[in-house]
Design an enzyme around this catalytic site. Sequence first.
Site, PDB file in Angstrom:
ATOM      1  N   ARG A   1      51.415  32.961  35.535  1.00 21.72           N
ATOM      2  CA  ARG A   1      51.972  31.886  35.366  1.00 21.72           C
ATOM      3  C   ARG A   1      51.723  31.793  33.907  1.00 21.72           C
ATOM      4  O   ARG A   1      51.881  32.820  32.465  1.00 21.72           O
ATOM      5  CB  ARG A   1      51.043  30.975  35.588  1.00 21.72           C
ATOM      6  CG  ARG A   1      50.402  30.717  36.626  1.00 21.72           C
ATOM      7  CD  ARG A   1      49.595  29.558  37.020  1.00 21.72           C
ATOM      8  NE  ARG A   1      47.919  29.509  37.874  1.00 21.72           N
ATOM      9  CZ  ARG A   1      47.462  29.321  37.671  1.00 21.72           C
ATOM     10  NH1 ARG A   1      47.007  27.996  37.371  1.00 21.72           N
ATOM     11  NH2 ARG A   1      45.736  29.698  38.406  1.00 21.72           N
TER      12      ARG A   1
ATOM     13  N   TYR B   1      42.340  35.990  54.220  1.00 19.80           N
ATOM     14  CA  TYR B   1      41.931  36.338  53.269  1.00 19.80           C
ATOM     15  C   TYR B   1      40.965  36.805  53.394  1.00 19.80           C
ATOM     16  O   TYR B   1      40.561  37.860  52.880  1.00 19.80           O
ATOM     17  CB  TYR B   1      41.429  34.591  52.945  1.00 19.80           C
ATOM     18  CG  TYR B   1      40.490  35.120  51.354  1.00 19.80           C
ATOM     19  CD1 TYR B   1      40.808  35.252  50.092  1.00 19.80           C
ATOM     20  CD2 TYR B   1      38.852  34.481  51.623  1.00 19.80           C
ATOM     21  CE1 TYR B   1      40.193  35.317  49.299  1.00 19.80           C
ATOM     22  CE2 TYR B   1      38.427  34.712  49.948  1.00 19.80           C
ATOM     23  CZ  TYR B   1      39.288  35.026  48.798  1.00 19.80           C
ATOM     24  OH  TYR B   1      38.739  34.999  47.564  1.00 19.80           O
TER      25      TYR B   1
HETATM   26  P1  NAD Z   1      43.183  31.478  41.415  1.00 18.81           P
HETATM   27  O1  NAD Z   1      44.064  31.261  42.148  1.00 18.81           O
HETATM   28  O2  NAD Z   1      42.360  30.445  40.577  1.00 18.81           O
HETATM   29  O3  NAD Z   1      43.864  32.606  40.050  1.00 18.81           O
HETATM   30  C1  NAD Z   1      44.081  33.603  40.581  1.00 18.81           C
HETATM   31  C2  NAD Z   1      45.091  33.550  39.798  1.00 18.81           C
HETATM   32  O4  NAD Z   1      46.076  34.693  39.444  1.00 18.81           O
HETATM   33  C3  NAD Z   1      46.589  33.095  39.217  1.00 18.81           C
HETATM   34  O5  NAD Z   1      46.385  32.492  37.667  1.00 18.81           O
HETATM   35  C4  NAD Z   1      48.098  33.070  39.503  1.00 18.81           C
HETATM   36  O6  NAD Z   1      48.953  32.718  38.585  1.00 18.81           O
HETATM   37  C5  NAD Z   1      48.255  34.569  39.536  1.00 18.81           C
HETATM   38  N1  NAD Z   1      48.555  35.670  40.013  1.00 18.81           N
HETATM   39  C6  NAD Z   1      48.661  35.655  41.886  1.00 18.81           C
HETATM   40  N2  NAD Z   1      49.905  35.545  41.523  1.00 18.81           N
HETATM   41  C7  NAD Z   1      49.826  36.900  40.706  1.00 18.81           C
HETATM   42  C8  NAD Z   1      50.724  37.787  40.162  1.00 18.81           C
HETATM   43  N3  NAD Z   1      51.807  38.179  41.474  1.00 18.81           N
HETATM   44  N4  NAD Z   1      50.787  38.520  39.531  1.00 18.81           N
HETATM   45  C9  NAD Z   1      50.296  38.384  38.201  1.00 18.81           C
HETATM   46  N5  NAD Z   1      48.966  37.364  38.443  1.00 18.81           N
HETATM   47  C10 NAD Z   1      49.394  36.016  39.791  1.00 18.81           C
HETATM   48  O7  NAD Z   1      42.033  32.121  41.648  1.00 18.81           O
HETATM   49  P2  NAD Z   1      40.664  32.659  41.676  1.00 18.81           P
HETATM   50  O8  NAD Z   1      40.043  31.521  41.530  1.00 18.81           O
HETATM   51  O9  NAD Z   1      40.137  32.510  40.120  1.00 18.81           O
HETATM   52  O10 NAD Z   1      39.738  33.896  42.208  1.00 18.81           O
HETATM   53  C11 NAD Z   1      40.460  35.171  41.540  1.00 18.81           C
HETATM   54  C12 NAD Z   1      39.446  36.446  42.477  1.00 18.81           C
HETATM   55  O11 NAD Z   1      38.054  35.962  42.078  1.00 18.81           O
HETATM   56  C13 NAD Z   1      40.515  36.395  43.551  1.00 18.81           C
HETATM   57  O12 NAD Z   1      40.845  37.810  43.701  1.00 18.81           O
HETATM   58  C14 NAD Z   1      39.566  35.947  44.427  1.00 18.81           C
HETATM   59  O13 NAD Z   1      39.818  35.512  45.969  1.00 18.81           O
HETATM   60  C15 NAD Z   1      37.941  35.866  44.449  1.00 18.81           C
HETATM   61  N6  NAD Z   1      36.984  34.951  44.843  1.00 18.81           N
HETATM   62  C16 NAD Z   1      36.983  33.478  43.636  1.00 18.81           C
HETATM   63  C17 NAD Z   1      36.097  32.690  44.030  1.00 18.81           C
HETATM   64  C18 NAD Z   1      36.427  31.634  43.940  1.00 18.81           C
HETATM   65  O14 NAD Z   1      35.527  30.712  44.563  1.00 18.81           O
HETATM   66  N7  NAD Z   1      37.149  31.075  42.910  1.00 18.81           N
HETATM   67  C19 NAD Z   1      35.486  33.829  45.154  1.00 18.81           C
HETATM   68  C20 NAD Z   1      35.361  34.548  45.805  1.00 18.81           C
HETATM   69  C21 NAD Z   1      36.350  35.287  45.477  1.00 18.81           C
HETATM   70  N1  SER Z   2      36.326  30.205  47.054  1.00 17.42           N
HETATM   71  C1  SER Z   2      36.772  31.211  47.766  1.00 17.42           C
HETATM   72  C2  SER Z   2      37.388  30.322  48.741  1.00 17.42           C
HETATM   73  O1  SER Z   2      37.097  29.130  49.494  1.00 17.42           O
HETATM   74  C3  SER Z   2      35.819  32.090  48.629  1.00 17.42           C
HETATM   75  O2  SER Z   2      36.364  33.542  48.281  1.00 17.42           O
HETATM   76  O3  SER Z   2      38.889  30.797  49.295  1.00 17.42           O
END
Ligand code: NAD
Ligand code: SER
Length: 315
Positions: free
Chosen positions: A40, A146
């Site tokens: 983005r 997922y």
């Molecule tokens: P998010 O969706 O908010 O952010 C992901 C980012 O990756 C986005 O800005 C998107 O534009 C970018 N992206 C997607 N495809 C891409 C690509 N091909 N190349 C480059 N960038 C790309 O996700 P998040 O909540 O920040 O999560 C980050 C990581 O943490 C993920 O692996 C997610 O599974 C993990 N995680 C998040 C949570 C949560 O509650 N947020 C919980 C458990 C695990």
């Molecule tokens: N917060 C994340 C989800 O709900 C957990 O990995 O997908």
Amino acid sequence: MQIIKDRILVIGACGQIGVELTTELRRIYGSENVLASDLREEHPLLKGTGPYVNCDVMNKEMLHVLVIRHNITQIYLLAAILSATGEKNPALAWHINMQSLLNVLEIAREEKLHKIYWPSSIAVFGPTSPRTNTPQHTIIEPTTIYGISKYAGERWCEYFHAHFGVDVRSLRYPGLISYKSAPGGGTTDYAVEIYHEALRDKEYTSFLSEDTYLPMMYMPDAIRATIELMEAPAEKISIRSSYNLSAMSFSPKEISASIQKHIPEFTIAYKEDFRQQIANGWPQSIDDSQAQKDWNWKPQYDLDAMTEDMLKNLA
Ligand code: NAD
Ligand code: SER
């Protein structure tokens, strides 16, 4: 002796975790040493705070060139498709979540990068895992794409560490709650939306039922856990798949009661959708004693402390 300063690449820097993690990494290691990247446009909160490039993690050649050109020594890989979005397009979620990790692990091996961070999730657990105080090592049979991709990713991390010596580290984050950058399509997103709507409309309709308990964490704790894990000496890291990590567990009814302490007129209604089924297969609470033992993990925020901070900042 020549001391090599680490140069960090954050992939997915404009997401819910990425914006806050990049900001904190820049504060600790110096802005010029932390290169933010995403598909983005640059997030407004990152603008002017350090270097930024558009990069698609799926393009391995471009990523490899970027790593060499910027002398990158550490990568934080945050790009992924989360649980709710993943169920709408399972093939895409599998492709992106797996190939992004394999691209990064292969480059780490070829370029002998110092450290890699990749997050897993409580979604690795499924309906056959113990639902409360879920242990680090237990039955793991995820039922969402997922969760399947995260579990496979954990096995790849352990494999690259065991066979190629890649220093890859990982946390199974609970649902994360924050106010700086919007969540990206997860099942736990209700616990962020509810604060926004409590302030704006004084009411919220939850897509999870009132007694759906899930493990959750406030973003400052998640960022601190990530950096503490990455700073820990390698010999302290006994888990090379992914560490259980815990802070609090609550239901929609309980978060609503916590909000009502500040906004008494706030009301909540319930209308379950497909995300209820995802939540039904996840743990209600997590045992993170291994993280406590190995690198002294300890959360700071409980539900009421988080509510107070969220409402203050969003207001
Ligand atoms: P998010 O969706 O908010 O952010 C992901 C980012 O990756 C986005 O800005 C998107 O534009 C970018 N992206 C997607 N495809 C891409 C690509 N091909 N190349 C480059 N960038 C790309 O996700 P998040 O909540 O920040 O999560 C980050 C990581 O943490 C993920 O692996 C997610 O599974 C993990 N995680 C998040 C949570 C949560 O509650 N947020 C919980 C458990 C695990
Ligand atoms: N917060 C994340 C989800 O709900 C957990 O990995 O997908």
